[in-house]
Design a protein around this motif. Structure first.
Motif, mmCIF file in Angstrom:
data_model
loop_
_atom_site.group_PDB
_atom_site.id
_atom_site.type_symbol
_atom_site.label_atom_id
_atom_site.label_comp_id
_atom_site.label_asym_id
_atom_site.label_seq_id
_atom_site.Cartn_x
_atom_site.Cartn_y
_atom_site.Cartn_z
ATOM 1 N N GLU A 1 -13.406 16.229 95.942
ATOM 2 C CA GLU A 1 -11.982 15.905 95.876
ATOM 3 C C GLU A 1 -11.706 14.797 94.866
ATOM 4 O O GLU A 1 -10.571 14.650 94.398
ATOM 5 N N GLU B 1 -10.195 23.327 99.910
ATOM 6 C CA GLU B 1 -9.248 24.383 100.274
ATOM 7 C C GLU B 1 -9.207 25.494 99.235
ATOM 8 O O GLU B 1 -9.027 26.662 99.572
ATOM 9 N N GLN C 1 -18.132 14.732 104.037
ATOM 10 C CA GLN C 1 -16.735 14.820 104.456
ATOM 11 C C GLN C 1 -16.278 16.273 104.547
ATOM 12 O O GLN C 1 -15.583 16.671 105.488
ATOM 13 N N ALA C 2 -16.672 17.063 103.556
ATOM 14 C CA ALA C 2 -16.299 18.476 103.573
ATOM 15 C C ALA C 2 -16.949 19.198 104.751
ATOM 16 O O ALA C 2 -16.294 19.977 105.461
ATOM 17 N N SER D 1 -17.807 18.067 107.575
ATOM 18 C CA SER D 1 -17.226 17.655 108.853
ATOM 19 C C SER D 1 -15.994 18.472 109.215
ATOM 20 O O SER D 1 -15.575 18.488 110.374
ATOM 21 N N ARG D 2 -15.436 19.185 108.244
ATOM 22 C CA ARG D 2 -14.230 19.993 108.471
ATOM 23 C C ARG D 2 -14.561 21.473 108.670
ATOM 24 O O ARG D 2 -13.643 22.280 108.862
ATOM 25 N N LEU D 3 -15.833 21.818 108.635
ATOM 26 C CA LEU D 3 -16.229 23.226 108.616
ATOM 27 C C LEU D 3 -17.094 23.588 109.811
ATOM 28 O O LEU D 3 -17.793 22.746 110.367
#
Length: 258
Positions: free
Chosen positions: A12, A31, A62-63, A65-67
């Protein structure tokens, strides 16, 4: 059937380490990658630490943790002096392997060296593997030394082939000469980083290794090749030839619903 994109870079923010070989012009948002998977019927994938971020894996974590860990995993970059706690924390966060980016004359880790043996033992203890990016001519001498590896060895970007004729390809010749190919997997990604047409190389590869040793990767966002590459690339052709689900399960713990 190709179910997963097992090689993409997600970041990001552009925060290059000093001396980075290349820094892209724009971020590669999570995204955007997820939407491209949906558009092409994929079920998940693997985020690979991009070289310009060095060993700062914070954006990767970080990525992840969202998956969902059943559909997504990560490949980190860490030093050979990493501690057991560091490797454990990465594994718990969804990292399933470590990348050795050895192109451009980088030193080749010696599997016989005590520090490298300790490092590989840590990976083995946490069900992780090593992924190696190296040019084909340098693979020729290095590949046999990795055959005793206690963890799987993923050959990145199809070994970065250098010869238009697969019968003259240095790393493929080394693989054929290797009496023990059990540790080796191959990532079918970024053909534009090697020879223009690698289909004959794939023919030879699938003769040397069984189908469950291959995964596909988009190499998105195609750093340094943004103008010549596209997201699906050769996905359609490979989807008719290979099934990546067994290899993706073994290497990354990924699974498809149902």
């Amino acid at each position: 059937m190709i179910a997963f994109d097992c090689h993409a870079h997600v970041y990001e923010r552009l925060e290059p380490v000093p001396g980075a070989r290349y820094v892209p012009d724009a971020p590669a948002p999570l995204e955007t990658w997820l939407q491209m998977q949906t558009d092409h019927g994929l079920r998940g994938g693997v985020i690979v630490q991009v070289s310009f971020l060095g060993t700062d894996n914070s954006q990767l974590l970080q990525a992840l943790s969202r998956l969902a860990p059943s559909r997504f995993a990560g490949i980190a970059c860490i030093g050979l002096d990493a501690t057991e706690a560091e490797v454990r924390d990465l594994a718990e966060a969804g990292v399933r392997g470590v990348r050795w980016n050895l192109v451009s004359g980088a030193a080749l880790p010696d599997v016989a060296d005590p520090q490298v043996r300790r490092f590989l033992s840590l990976l083995q203890a946490h069900d992780m593997h090593v992924e190696v990016q190296l040019e084909s001519p340098r693979w020729e001498a290095y590949l046999p030394s990795l055959a005793p590896s206690p963890v799987p060895v993923v050959i990145d970007h199809m070994g970065l082939p250098a010869s238009a004729d697969p019968r003259s390809e240095p790393w493929l010749n080394a693989l054929e000469a290797c009496t023990d190919r059990d540790p080796f997997f191959v990532k079918l990604s970024a053909p534009y980083r090697g020879v223009p047409d690698a289909r004959a190389h794939l023919d030879r590869l699938t003769w040397l290794l069984p189908e469950d040793r291959f995964v596909w990767g988009s190499d998105w966002p195609h750093t340094r090749f943004e103008d010549v590459a596209s997201y699906p690339g050769d996905l359609g052709e490979l989807a008719d030839r290979l099934d990546d689900r067994d290899a993706a399960r073994v290497l990354y713990g990924l699974s498809t619903p149902g």
